[in-house]
Design an enzyme around this catalytic site. Structure first.
Site, PDB file in Angstrom:
ATOM      1  N   TYR A 146      10.365 -53.750  18.897  1.00 19.85           N
ATOM      2  CA  TYR A 146       9.359 -53.297  17.938  1.00 19.85           C
ATOM      3  C   TYR A 146       9.537 -51.836  17.533  1.00 19.85           C
ATOM      4  O   TYR A 146       9.020 -51.414  16.495  1.00 19.85           O
ATOM      5  CB  TYR A 146       7.950 -53.503  18.502  1.00 19.85           C
ATOM      6  CG  TYR A 146       7.558 -54.949  18.685  1.00 19.85           C
ATOM      7  CD1 TYR A 146       8.406 -55.992  18.299  1.00 19.85           C
ATOM      8  CD2 TYR A 146       6.339 -55.285  19.256  1.00 19.85           C
ATOM      9  CE1 TYR A 146       8.042 -57.314  18.472  1.00 19.85           C
ATOM     10  CE2 TYR A 146       5.968 -56.613  19.429  1.00 19.85           C
ATOM     11  CZ  TYR A 146       6.827 -57.614  19.042  1.00 19.85           C
ATOM     12  OH  TYR A 146       6.455 -58.931  19.226  1.00 19.85           O
ATOM     13  N   LYS A 195      15.201 -61.839  30.419  1.00 20.08           N
ATOM     14  CA  LYS A 195      16.217 -62.814  29.984  1.00 20.08           C
ATOM     15  C   LYS A 195      17.569 -62.299  30.470  1.00 20.08           C
ATOM     16  O   LYS A 195      18.519 -62.102  29.710  1.00 20.08           O
ATOM     17  CB  LYS A 195      16.184 -62.981  28.460  1.00 20.08           C
ATOM     18  CG  LYS A 195      17.006 -64.162  27.940  1.00 20.08           C
ATOM     19  CD  LYS A 195      16.460 -65.510  28.386  1.00 20.08           C
ATOM     20  CE  LYS A 195      17.262 -66.647  27.736  1.00 20.08           C
ATOM     21  NZ  LYS A 195      16.885 -67.969  28.286  1.00 20.08           N
ATOM     22  N   ASP A 227      11.801 -68.028  29.263  1.00 15.97           N
ATOM     23  CA  ASP A 227      11.558 -69.406  28.849  1.00 15.97           C
ATOM     24  C   ASP A 227      10.913 -70.216  29.970  1.00 15.97           C
ATOM     25  O   ASP A 227      10.030 -71.044  29.733  1.00 15.97           O
ATOM     26  CB  ASP A 227      12.844 -70.080  28.353  1.00 15.97           C
ATOM     27  CG  ASP A 227      14.071 -69.726  29.168  1.00 15.97           C
ATOM     28  OD1 ASP A 227      13.963 -68.889  30.080  1.00 15.97           O
ATOM     29  OD2 ASP A 227      15.144 -70.281  28.891  1.00 15.97           O
ATOM     30  N   ASP A 251       4.213 -59.732  24.265  1.00 21.70           N
ATOM     31  CA  ASP A 251       3.412 -60.084  23.100  1.00 21.70           C
ATOM     32  C   ASP A 251       3.236 -61.598  23.018  1.00 21.70           C
ATOM     33  O   ASP A 251       2.132 -62.121  22.827  1.00 21.70           O
ATOM     34  CB  ASP A 251       4.106 -59.552  21.844  1.00 21.70           C
ATOM     35  CG  ASP A 251       3.235 -59.625  20.605  1.00 21.70           C
ATOM     36  OD1 ASP A 251       2.053 -59.997  20.714  1.00 21.70           O
ATOM     37  OD2 ASP A 251       3.742 -59.309  19.512  1.00 21.70           O
TER      38      ASP A 251
END
Length: 360
Positions: A146, A195, A227, A251
């Protein structure tokens, strides 16, 4: 005790829900002999309408001089509002990003708690939610995708876009420390989400989190791929205490966690920096479709005000009193329309605020 609070009512239902939070704060001040001084500033669409920008430098300076910021909601309908015809840097959400950066609010706390009175609204099977759940999502707020460099350009006759995901050791270390500190006050378990099987940024994240964990031997640490975490939230939410993760993952996961509580209108949030200063806001959006109808749920904003009492003002007793008052109102069967169910009593936004004040 006297505290200065910068108030940003914002857009949509923002003014309505903030008014109810201030009503509750005033009741707290009266009961516990405090003085809260409020200073209003504009941010988001309201600021665009008046100043042409989503946040002015003058507004930032006012916020910096306060002890905490209470925010309602910003933004509007992205398909019809003229605010979204502007370039991205001038849209309402740009004001929020600018405020977070200017105030160095790097740690976002998003609690997700299943009230026993609202378990019927949870979309998960009852056997999964039996006994409820209580988790805190700790999201890094000023780094990652972001805030990285981004660009869209033409390459060989077609548009190509890129967004840069970047984290430094110090950025990861400070959010990890805050996450472990929060865990020490809860159930002493941290699940760090990344990740790391794909991303270099996640591999650095995991390395630094492991280093910080050595200073907290009482806290159990588990690493989980993002995930898998998304699946585990709907499979077994009770396993989580503190979820520690980077900006974009946080988020997404915090929105997922909010929905399994039954209503995003019930969830508070806090954005903190290294000291006790923080910005407090509900997790939901501005809901322009119901703005001005006095039917919005103010509980998330009132709970955010309770977080402000606890984390910025060290008023634990007062914060607990607000939380207990909300639980009592729910136990007594009062509901706003978003959490309404058969056999309960539907009330307006302002009446909900009044009921919580009465139980204080």
């Amino acid at each position: 005790m006297e505290k200065n609070i910068t108030v940003i009512k914002g857009d949509g239902i923002g003014p309505e829900i903030v008014d109810e939070a201030i009503k509750v704060l005033d009741a707290v001040a009266k009961k516990y002999n405090h003085t809260f001084i409020y200073t209003d500033i504009l941010m988001g669409g309201a600021s665009i309408d008046v100043h042409g920008v989503p946040l002015t430098d003058e507004a930032i300076e006012i916020a910096k001089k306060s002890d905490a910021v209470l925010l309602g909601s910003i933004g509007g309908d992205t398909t019809t509002s003229p605010w979204y015809q502007l370039e991205p840097a001038l849209r309402p959400e740009a004001g929020l990003l600018k405020m977070r950066k200017a105030l160095n609010l790097f740690a976002n706390l998003r609690p997700a708690y299943l009230y026993d009175e609202l378990k019927g609204a949870c979309p998960l099977k009852e056997e999964i939610t039996q006994g409820g759940f209580d988790m805190m999502i700790m999201r890094e707020l000023t780094g990652g995708l972001y805030f990285g460099k981004r660009e869209t350009k033409e390459v060989n006759g077609e548009l190509v876009a890129h967004d840069n995901l970047e984290y430094s050791e110090s950025e990861i270390r400070r959010i990890a420390k805050r996450g472990f500190d929060i865990a020490m006050k809860r159930q002493k378990k941290v699940v760090s989400v990344d990740k790391a099987n794909v991303l270099d940024s996640s591999r650095l994240w995991r390395k630094i989190v492991n280093e910080v964990a050595k200073d907290y031997p009482e806290v159990e640490l588990e690493h989980m791929l993002v995930d898998n975490c998304a699946m585990q939230l709907v499979k077994n939410p009770q396993q989580f205490d503190v979820i520690l993760t980077e900006n974009m993952f946080g988020d997404i996961l915090s929105d997922e966690a909010s929905m399994i509580t039954g209503s995003i209108g019930m969830l508070s949030s806090a954005s903190l920096r290294d000291d006790q200063f923080g910005m407090y806001e509900p997790s939901h959006g501005s809901a322009p479709d119901i703005a001005g109808k006095n039917i919005a749920n103010p509980i998330a904003t009132i709970l955010s005000a309770a977080m402000m009492l606890r984390y910025s003002f060290d008023m634990d007793k007062e914060a607990s009193a607000v939380e207990k008052a909300i639980q009592k109102v729910l136990k007594d069967g009062y509901r706003t329309v978003d959490i309404m169910s058969d056999g309960q009593k539907e009330v307006s936004c302002s009446v909900m605020g009044n009921l919580i004040v009465e139980r204080l």
